[in-house]
Every structure is written in C-alpha cells, then in structure tokens.
Write a protein that holds these residues in place. Structure first.
Motif, PDB file in Angstrom:
ATOM      1  N   LEU A  56      -4.730   4.087   5.646  1.00 53.09           N
ATOM      2  CA  LEU A  56      -3.850   4.105   4.475  1.00 53.09           C
ATOM      3  C   LEU A  56      -2.520   3.397   4.732  1.00 53.09           C
ATOM      4  O   LEU A  56      -1.844   2.998   3.787  1.00 53.09           O
ATOM      5  CB  LEU A  56      -3.557   5.552   4.059  1.00 53.09           C
ATOM      6  N   TYR A  57      -2.150   3.250   5.994  1.00 57.41           N
ATOM      7  CA  TYR A  57      -0.815   2.732   6.325  1.00 57.41           C
ATOM      8  C   TYR A  57      -0.518   1.367   5.696  1.00 57.41           C
ATOM      9  O   TYR A  57       0.561   1.189   5.099  1.00 57.41           O
ATOM     10  CB  TYR A  57      -0.630   2.678   7.842  1.00 57.41           C
ATOM     11  N   PRO A  58      -1.426   0.368   5.800  1.00 53.48           N
ATOM     12  CA  PRO A  58      -1.120  -0.937   5.182  1.00 53.48           C
ATOM     13  C   PRO A  58      -0.875  -0.842   3.679  1.00 53.48           C
ATOM     14  O   PRO A  58       0.002  -1.521   3.137  1.00 53.48           O
ATOM     15  CB  PRO A  58      -2.366  -1.782   5.488  1.00 53.48           C
ATOM     16  N   PHE A  59      -1.638   0.028   2.990  1.00 57.45           N
ATOM     17  CA  PHE A  59      -1.469   0.180   1.540  1.00 57.45           C
ATOM     18  C   PHE A  59      -0.129   0.852   1.219  1.00 57.45           C
ATOM     19  O   PHE A  59       0.578   0.443   0.291  1.00 57.45           O
ATOM     20  CB  PHE A  59      -2.618   1.009   0.963  1.00 57.45           C
ATOM     21  N   LEU A  60       0.209   1.888   1.982  1.00 56.26           N
ATOM     22  CA  LEU A  60       1.488   2.570   1.779  1.00 56.26           C
ATOM     23  C   LEU A  60       2.658   1.637   2.083  1.00 56.26           C
ATOM     24  O   LEU A  60       3.672   1.647   1.380  1.00 56.26           O
ATOM     25  CB  LEU A  60       1.569   3.813   2.663  1.00 56.26           C
ATOM     26  N   LYS A  61       2.508   0.814   3.122  1.00 61.30           N
ATOM     27  CA  LYS A  61       3.581  -0.115   3.492  1.00 61.30           C
ATOM     28  C   LYS A  61       3.769  -1.178   2.416  1.00 61.30           C
ATOM     29  O   LYS A  61       4.896  -1.549   2.076  1.00 61.30           O
ATOM     30  CB  LYS A  61       3.267  -0.770   4.842  1.00 61.30           C
ATOM     31  N   TRP A  62       2.661  -1.653   1.851  1.00 61.73           N
ATOM     32  CA  TRP A  62       2.742  -2.644   0.778  1.00 61.73           C
ATOM     33  C   TRP A  62       3.337  -2.030  -0.485  1.00 61.73           C
ATOM     34  O   TRP A  62       4.123  -2.675  -1.190  1.00 61.73           O
ATOM     35  CB  TRP A  62       1.343  -3.187   0.499  1.00 61.73           C
ATOM     36  N   TRP A  63       3.009  -0.769  -0.757  1.00 56.83           N
ATOM     37  CA  TRP A  63       3.433  -0.119  -1.993  1.00 56.83           C
ATOM     38  C   TRP A  63       4.880   0.347  -1.937  1.00 56.83           C
ATOM     39  O   TRP A  63       5.595   0.284  -2.928  1.00 56.83           O
ATOM     40  CB  TRP A  63       2.497   1.048  -2.285  1.00 56.83           C
ATOM     41  N   GLY A  64       5.319   0.842  -0.756  1.00 62.36           N
ATOM     42  CA  GLY A  64       6.693   1.328  -0.712  1.00 62.36           C
ATOM     43  C   GLY A  64       7.272   1.514   0.681  1.00 62.36           C
ATOM     44  O   GLY A  64       8.445   1.843   0.824  1.00 62.36           O
ATOM     45  N   MET A  71     -10.150  15.540   1.870  1.00 60.93           N
ATOM     46  CA  MET A  71      -9.241  14.437   2.170  1.00 60.93           C
ATOM     47  C   MET A  71      -8.682  13.756   0.918  1.00 60.93           C
ATOM     48  O   MET A  71      -7.476  13.587   0.767  1.00 60.93           O
ATOM     49  CB  MET A  71      -9.954  13.390   3.038  1.00 60.93           C
ATOM     50  N   LEU A  72      -9.565  13.357   0.023  1.00 58.90           N
ATOM     51  CA  LEU A  72      -9.137  12.567  -1.138  1.00 58.90           C
ATOM     52  C   LEU A  72      -8.117  13.288  -2.029  1.00 58.90           C
ATOM     53  O   LEU A  72      -7.103  12.684  -2.411  1.00 58.90           O
ATOM     54  CB  LEU A  72     -10.364  12.144  -1.948  1.00 58.90           C
ATOM     55  N   PRO A  73      -8.309  14.568  -2.385  1.00 61.57           N
ATOM     56  CA  PRO A  73      -7.335  15.237  -3.263  1.00 61.57           C
ATOM     57  C   PRO A  73      -5.902  15.271  -2.733  1.00 61.57           C
ATOM     58  O   PRO A  73      -4.972  14.937  -3.473  1.00 61.57           O
ATOM     59  CB  PRO A  73      -7.913  16.649  -3.422  1.00 61.57           C
ATOM     60  N   PRO A  74      -5.660  15.620  -1.447  1.00 63.66           N
ATOM     61  CA  PRO A  74      -4.271  15.617  -0.984  1.00 63.66           C
ATOM     62  C   PRO A  74      -3.720  14.233  -0.662  1.00 63.66           C
ATOM     63  O   PRO A  74      -2.506  14.025  -0.680  1.00 63.66           O
ATOM     64  CB  PRO A  74      -4.310  16.493   0.283  1.00 63.66           C
ATOM     65  N   VAL A  75      -4.592  13.273  -0.380  1.00 63.90           N
ATOM     66  CA  VAL A  75      -4.142  11.936   0.024  1.00 63.90           C
ATOM     67  C   VAL A  75      -3.764  11.069  -1.173  1.00 63.90           C
ATOM     68  O   VAL A  75      -2.849  10.240  -1.093  1.00 63.90           O
ATOM     69  CB  VAL A  75      -5.242  11.249   0.877  1.00 63.90           C
ATOM     70  N   LEU A  76      -4.449  11.265  -2.303  1.00 61.86           N
ATOM     71  CA  LEU A  76      -4.260  10.369  -3.442  1.00 61.86           C
ATOM     72  C   LEU A  76      -2.838  10.432  -4.001  1.00 61.86           C
ATOM     73  O   LEU A  76      -2.265   9.392  -4.368  1.00 61.86           O
ATOM     74  CB  LEU A  76      -5.270  10.702  -4.547  1.00 61.86           C
ATOM     75  N   GLY A  77      -2.237  11.625  -4.051  1.00 61.34           N
ATOM     76  CA  GLY A  77      -0.884  11.770  -4.593  1.00 61.34           C
ATOM     77  C   GLY A  77       0.142  10.910  -3.862  1.00 61.34           C
ATOM     78  O   GLY A  77       0.838  10.093  -4.491  1.00 61.34           O
ATOM     79  N   PRO A  78       0.268  11.051  -2.536  1.00 64.21           N
ATOM     80  CA  PRO A  78       1.212  10.199  -1.791  1.00 64.21           C
ATOM     81  C   PRO A  78       0.914   8.713  -1.910  1.00 64.21           C
ATOM     82  O   PRO A  78       1.828   7.886  -1.928  1.00 64.21           O
ATOM     83  CB  PRO A  78       1.035  10.677  -0.341  1.00 64.21           C
ATOM     84  N   LEU A  79      -0.380   8.367  -2.012  1.00 64.49           N
ATOM     85  CA  LEU A  79      -0.742   6.957  -2.134  1.00 64.49           C
ATOM     86  C   LEU A  79      -0.259   6.398  -3.469  1.00 64.49           C
ATOM     87  O   LEU A  79       0.321   5.302  -3.531  1.00 64.49           O
ATOM     88  CB  LEU A  79      -2.261   6.807  -2.015  1.00 64.49           C
TER      89      LEU A  79
END
Length: 332
Positions: free
Chosen positions: A150-158, A230-238
């Motif tokens: 998830l790190y590359p997506f989070l870094k690109w997003w914010g 995994m998906l339910p808690p991860v999607l919000g921060p993403l």
C-alpha cells in the motif's frame, strides 16, 4: 377466485412496501437525530479536546520530526514499523496476558468475568497451537505484504510520512470515516461468508471456536483474512490518504477492539464483547462490528431477546454481569 388471489397479492405487496417505507423513515429519523446531536455537541466537546491536543501538539510534532530525521531516506521503513510492527506489538502484548489466563486460569478473579462459563477452562492446547500458527501465517504472510504494497499508493495520494501531523479535528473525522467504512465492509463481507457456498470451505474455520479467545480474532482462512480482516480497516486510510500517525493509531485500535470482542471475558471498563461472542455461539446473528447494520437488517432480533443483550453494556463496576444479570433458570 382469480380476482381474490390478485387482491391478496396486491394487499401483500402494498403491505411490504409500507413496511419498507416505514423502515426507511425510521432509519432517516434515527440518522437525522444522531446528526443533529453530533453537530450540537461537536463544537463543545472538541473545543476541550483541542485545547488539550494543542497543549501537547508541539511536543508530538517535535518527536515526529526527530523520527523523520532518523529515518531520512528510509521513510518506507518508518512506515512499515508504524503500520505493522507497532499494532502487532500491542496485539500480542494484550493477547499474551489473555493467554496466561486462558491456559492457567490465573489470576482466578478474571475467570469470574468469563462469558461462556465452563468453556476453555483451560483452553485446549492442541487447538490453541493450531490457531497460533494460522494467526502468525495471516499476519506475516498476508497482512505484512499487503500493508507494504500500500505504501506507493499512499505516498502518491498524500505521503503517509509527510512532515506535518494531522490536526485533532481532522484525525477525529478520519476516525469516524474509518469506522463507518469498516462497519459496512465487514458486515456485508462477513454475511457473504455465511452463505452456504462459502461457509463450509472458508468461514467454518473461524467458527471452530464457538467460545472464542482473544487470539482467535485473526484465526481465519487466508481468503477470509484478506477480504474481511484486512480490506475493511485498510480501505479507509487508503481513501483518505492518511498520515502514518492516523494509520498506526487506527490499526492498533482495530486489532485491540477485535481482540476484546473475541476474548471471552466481559471485563470492567472495556467495551462489551457480548455481541460478537453471541455470534460465535449462534452463528446466524450479530454479523457487524457496531451493530448498526444488524439493527437495520434485523440480524440481531434473537440476540435482543437474550440475557446476553441485557449484559451488552460497559461494565463500570467489579461485579461480573453474569452474576448481576444471571441467565434464566432452565425449564426441567
């Protein structure tokens, strides 16, 4: 005769539509009232909390900047530690304490708070070892790679490791959104896994424990762990492009909360686990986390008729609720 049957069908259809609209109106009233109360108290409550946050805000910002300096050029490593190892450390610290009680029965006063009396006293060691192996597999073979990916997506997003910490109000908003996203996704994915086509092959593994213990919160088939854990808690921060501080707190809260809901003890001053414990006992009730969607879909109606529902409150004293609200005597 045909006309009579048509009239009956039409009346039944009208009645169902009336019930549907009535349910929707009640839901709108509940949500609308809740929103008005939330708005009314928001400024008052958050003003006091923001005052406390502001007093310590400089301290935390300074500590965060020190961490950034230490991990300069290796922010990805800081992210991995914060998003995986800190929550895991809290998860295992709490569960080790619970496992001591489950395997030894000591300290004995904690056993008084057991929900399903007589179950797991002590816990089956063979069954427990099997569960521990599955939990470790899920954490390090499934969860860890996913969070790292998830790190590359989070870094690109914010950029989760950006220099400025989120404000208190923004963190509260994130927490509300994280919770709502988890409630919706967990309820429907969990209920899907109870479908006969999926239950026997996937979800039955988790339900081997009709009287759960804390560590069983992550004991699940890998597919279920990915989709429901995994998906339910991860999607919000993403979606929110959250800061690492928000992600660390949220993942830690999610792991501690699910541990409490599976621990098998209704302990003082901790959230009630009666709701999910009842799901493990009966299988077809109480699919969600908060119970909001269970209420709207009517999947908590049997639960509401039990003593477990009466005990589903925050225990503010030291007397176990199984003693103050005992089960009804069994009919002979």
């Amino acid at each position: 005769m045909k006309g009579a049957c048509g009239g009956v069908l039409q009346d039944g259809k009208t009645k169902q539509e009336g019930q549907l609209w009535g349910s929707m109106r009640r839901t709108a009233v509940i949500l609308g009232s809740g929103l008005l109360l939330f708005v009314a108290f928001w400024n008052s409550v958050t003003w006091h909390l923001q005052k406390f946050w502001g007093a310590s805000g400089c301290f935390w910002q300074t500590q965060w900047e020190k961490l950034l300096s230490t991990f300069e050029g290796k922010e990805w490593l800081l992210y991995v530690i914060g998003a995986t190892q800190v929550p895991n450390l809290l998860f295992w610290s709490f569960n080790v304490l619970l496992l001591v009680v489950d395997t030894t029965g000591k300290p004995s006063f904690i056993s008084r708070y057991r929900i399903q009396i007589g179950k797991n006293e002590p816990v089956d060691p063979v069954k427990l070892r099997q569960a521990l192996r599955a939990v470790l597999f899920n954490q390090f073979v499934i969860s860890l790679p996913i969070v790292i990916a998830l790190y590359p997506f989070l870094k690109w997003w914010g950029d989760p490791c950006r220099r400025e910490l989120p404000t208190f109000h923004w963190f509260l908003l994130e927490l509300v959104i994280f919770t709502l996203v988890e409630e919706v996704m967990f309820y429907y994915s969990h209920r899907l896994f109870h479908h006969p086509a999926l239950y026997k092959k996937i979800h039955k593994k988790h339900h081997e424990w009709t009287a759960p213990v804390g560590v069983v919160s992550l004991y699940a088939h890998p597919v279920e762990h990915l989709v429901s854990n995994m998906l339910p808690p991860v999607l919000g921060p993403l979606v929110m492009g959250s800061h690492l501080s928000s992600i660390t707190i949220w993942f830690s809260l999610a792991l501690i909360t699910t541990t409490i809901s599976h621990c098998g003890y209704h302990l003082p001053f901790l959230p009630s686990p009666e709701f999910h414990d009842y799901h493990h006992l009966k299988f077809t009730q109480c699919y969600g986390v908060l119970g909001v969607l269970d209420h709207l879909h009517g999947t908590d109606t049997l639960f509401k008729q039990t003593k477990a529902y009466e005990r589903h409150v925050l225990l503010l004293g030291l007397t176990p609720l199984s003693e103050s609200i005992p089960d009804s005597p069994k009919m002979k």
